[in-house]
Each structure stands twice: as C-alpha cells, then as structure tokens.
Design an enzyme around this catalytic site. Structure first.
Site, short mmCIF file in Angstrom:
data_model
loop_
_atom_site.label_atom_id
_atom_site.label_comp_id
_atom_site.label_asym_id
_atom_site.label_seq_id
_atom_site.Cartn_x
_atom_site.Cartn_y
_atom_site.Cartn_z
N GLY A 1 0.71 -1.29 -0.10
CA GLY A 1 0.02 0.10 -0.24
C GLY A 1 0.87 1.14 -0.04
N GLY A 2 1.99 1.27 -0.70
CA GLY A 2 2.89 2.10 -0.68
C GLY A 2 2.81 3.42 -1.54
N ARG B 1 2.55 1.36 6.23
CA ARG B 1 2.53 2.64 6.71
C ARG B 1 0.98 3.41 6.46
NH1 ARG B 1 5.27 7.62 8.20
NH2 ARG B 1 4.32 9.64 7.37
N HIS C 1 -5.10 0.63 9.65
CA HIS C 1 -6.09 1.28 10.41
C HIS C 1 -7.25 1.57 9.42
CE1 HIS C 1 -5.70 5.85 8.90
NE2 HIS C 1 -5.11 5.18 8.33
N ASP D 1 -2.56 -6.45 -5.04
CA ASP D 1 -3.70 -6.20 -4.02
C ASP D 1 -3.07 -7.01 -2.93
OD1 ASP D 1 -5.95 -6.65 -2.50
OD2 ASP D 1 -7.17 -6.75 -4.39
#
Length: 417
Positions: free
Chosen positions: A250-251, A314, A318, A298
């Site tokens: 997810g960079g 990062r 959440h 994904d």
C-alpha cells in the site's frame, strides 16, 4: 486534579505562564504577533509546541468548567459545520482575492447564491473567525478563509471532510443498528450515507474526481512535523538490517521507500499498490533507481515477493477492520522466511490518563472517523498484539515505540516460523 475555584485559578496561571513564553519568543525573534488577520502567520514555530499544547489544554478545560456541562454539550452543534460546508462547496473563499473586499451581493453573484443566503451563512462562519465583516455588508478575508482560498490541499481536505466524512458520521448510528457488530467496510456510516453497497474505496474508484480530492486532502492531513518520514527513516532498526529487501504494501507513490533507500545504500525496496496509485508513482532520484521498483499488487492476495527481510505498512492497517487485517496478514505468510519483520507505522491509542486529554481527544476522534467511514479502527498496544496473534501465532510482537515528536508509532513484529 483539583476542582472548583482553585482549579480555574490554576488553569488561568498555566495559560498566563505559557502565553508569556509565546509572546517573549515571538518578540525576541522579531516575529509577528498572533492574530486572525489574513496576513497572520500560519501557526507557531515548532519550538513553541509544548507551550502551545499547555495553553490549548488549559483553555479547553477552563472553558468547559465555566460553561458547565449543559452549555458545553449544547455548544457542540452540527450548525457549525453547515456554514463551513456552504463556504467550501460553493468556493466562497476563492470568490474574491485575498487582500481585497467584496459585498455579500458580489460574493453571491460569483458563486451562484442569493445575497440573503450568503449573508446569513457568512455571518455564522464569521463567529468562527472564517471571514470578517469589516463594515456593514462588506467582507474581507481572515487567516482561516485565506487558507481555504490559497492552500488547495487544505481546501480539498475540508471538501472531503464535509462531503464524505460528515454525512458518514451522521449515519453511523443507523449503520450500527442496521448491521449490529459488523466489521464489513460496506456496512458503515458511509454506506448508509451514499445509499449503496459501495465501500469508501469502491466509491472513490467510481468517482475519480472525488478520489483526486481525497488523495490531496489526506496529504494535507498527514503532513507536518508529526508525520515527517524522518521519524521512521531515522529509527535504528534500519541500521541493524544491513543489506536487505523491504516491501512496502500500500506504498502509494513510493515516498517512504525513496526516503529510506536514499539514506541506506544497502537497502532495496519494492513498492506495491493497486494499479492506479502505482501509475502515479514518484520518479526516484537517479542514484537509487536501481534499488527501488514499483509493482501492482492487491495485498489481499498472496504476497508475490518471497523471502524479503521487511514487509512495511504505513497508514494502511487502520483503514481495515480486524477481519480484513487478518486476511492481509495471512496473505503474507507463504512469503515469509524465519526472522522476517513486519513494520507497521500507524497510530497507537494510549492507555487512559497517560497523555493530555486534547491529544487523546484527537486520537479518539480518528477512531470514530475510521468507524464511520470504513468500519475500521485505530488500535492500542493490546489491540495490536491481539491482531497479530489472531492472524497467526507465529507473528511475535517485538516492540511498539513512538519517536519523539511523531504522531505515529513504530510497531515491530517478527515472523518466528
């Protein structure tokens, strides 16, 4: 904590002492005084952070004490957002130049609103120091309206906050009653507010213009001293790695890995995200281009990069419920070698009574934000330990640290398989 008259006197002293510190510093460094004027400085220097926090904390408590519980609760009203929503949605802050004046009629003509609507909306916004009526019927900018007029990323944040987050928040109770105990992102306040089965991410994928504003607004939210990449890049864990491969899940545009590989010449990095973010990646400096690559992936699917030394998240987990995080973490397992580390750079909610209440309020507000938008959550130390333990017993939580000055913690987990 003391109460009654003694407490309000103590709070007044705290405010007096720390405002004196602020004034002395500003005067001693030839800096302009604080004001609401359009040309006022955007905020206090970072060195005054502790004094600023003390004033805000004490002033908030003092205000609540002297108001009393009834007035304090009644003052928390949705009407404060109505006028700001109109200002943002109709582009009122950009309807006339900063440094100039405009009448209510002028503004209405520029924005497609009637003079009466403009007048009543702006006169309410002015009670929050957004615009100022310099003389009857004539409007000028303040520092707050200037920010909306000139800082595009901040204006996008306000647009997203009022266009997506506020309606989702208003529907959160309805979602909780409709889907009791659900952890599905498509069963959130946001789902109710849009009247669809779309998650926030599905919705943004179908509305690219909103996605662009969302990305811009989030960049405005997650910038500033508390979000500097230095906090993660300067952590000793990278020095101890030596020659290693880091996979950033997810960079997005790759900013974190560019900073990391620029500092540590023995590190190589793979930045993974969905195709659209990867297509918009930053171009690494020439010196590191051979050590960083971008890959469409994904993270709910099995991790294709095997035997890396670090898998890095990062501000990713959440966004997801525990059930979804289990899927994300378990998709890593086939790729992990013994001793591989999972590094998570996220908020970590505090134990009660361990930080000032204003700071805790900010963090708890983030938790409510994630609930309403995505049925996701912020987590405390015990939550992080439980998350990894339930994902797989061979995930071992090693440490949770929060660098000085950082809003984000560094959660280090080791794969013991």
């Amino acid at each position: 904590m003391e109460s009654g008259t003694d407490r309000i006197t103590e709070l007044a002293a705290i405010i007096s002492q720390n405002t004196e510190r602020i004034s002395t510093y500003l005067n001693g460094h030839d800096l302009p005084p604080l004001s609401f004027a359009a040309d006022a400085p955007p905020g206090l220097p970072e060195v005054l952070g502790s004094a600023r926090a003390a004033v805000v904390e004490a002033a908030d408590e003092l205000k609540l004490l002297v108001q009393g519980p009834k007035e304090a609760l009644q003052s928390e009203g949705q009407h404060d957002l109505v006028s700001l929503h109109v200002v943002v949605d109709y582009g009122i802050a950009r309807s006339f130049p900063v440094g100039q004046e405009a009448t209510f009629a002028d503004i209405g003509g520029a924005c497609g609103l009637g003079e009466r609507e403009v007048r009543r909306v702006l006169r309410h916004a002015m009670t929050k120091r957004v615009f100022r009526e310099s003389r009857k019927g004539v409007v000028e900018h303040t520092a707050a309206s200037r920010l909306l007029a000139q800082d595009e990323a901040f204006a996008d944040w306000a647009n997203v906050n009022l266009g997506e987050a506020w309606p989702a928040a208003a529907q959160t109770v309805n979602a909780m009653r409709k889907w009791p105990g659900s952890q599905r992102a498509a069963q959130s306040g946001f789902s109710c507010s849009t009247g669809t089965d779309d998650t926030l991410f599905d919705y943004l994928g179908k509305h690219p213009e909103r996605a662009t504003k969302f990305a811009s607004g989030m960049s405005a939210f997650s910038t500033g001293p508390g979000y500097k990449l230095d906090h993660i890049v300067d952590d000793p864990l990278w020095t101890d790695l030596g020659e290693a491969v880091v996979v950033d899940l997810g960079g997005s545009t790759g900013e974190a890995m560019i900073a990391l590989t620029s500092k540590f010449p023995r590190l190589a990095a793979v930045v993974q995200d969905l195709p659209n973010p990867i297509a918009r990646h930053l171009v690494p400096p020439t010196a590191i281009q051979g050590r960083i690559r971008f890959m469409a992936h994904d993270f709910f699917n099995e991790q294709p990069v095997k035997d890396a030394d670090v898998y890095f998240f990062r501000l990713v987990l959440h966004n997801w419920s525990d059930e979804d995080c289990f899927r994300i973490l378990r998709a890593l397992v086939p790729a992990l070698k013994p001793g591989a580390r999972i590094i998570v750079n996220e908020w970590c909610l505090p134990d009660i009574h361990t930080i000032p209440i204003m700071e805790e309020r900010r963090l708890r507000a983030m938790d409510m934000h994630m609930l309403s938008l995505l049925n996701a959550r912020e987590r405390d130390g015990d939550d992080w330990a439980d998350l990894f333990n339930h994902a797989h017993p061979k995930f071992q939580l090693k440490s949770i640290t929060t660098p000085r000055g950082s809003n984000l913690s560094i959660i280090e987990v080791v794969w013991t398989g």
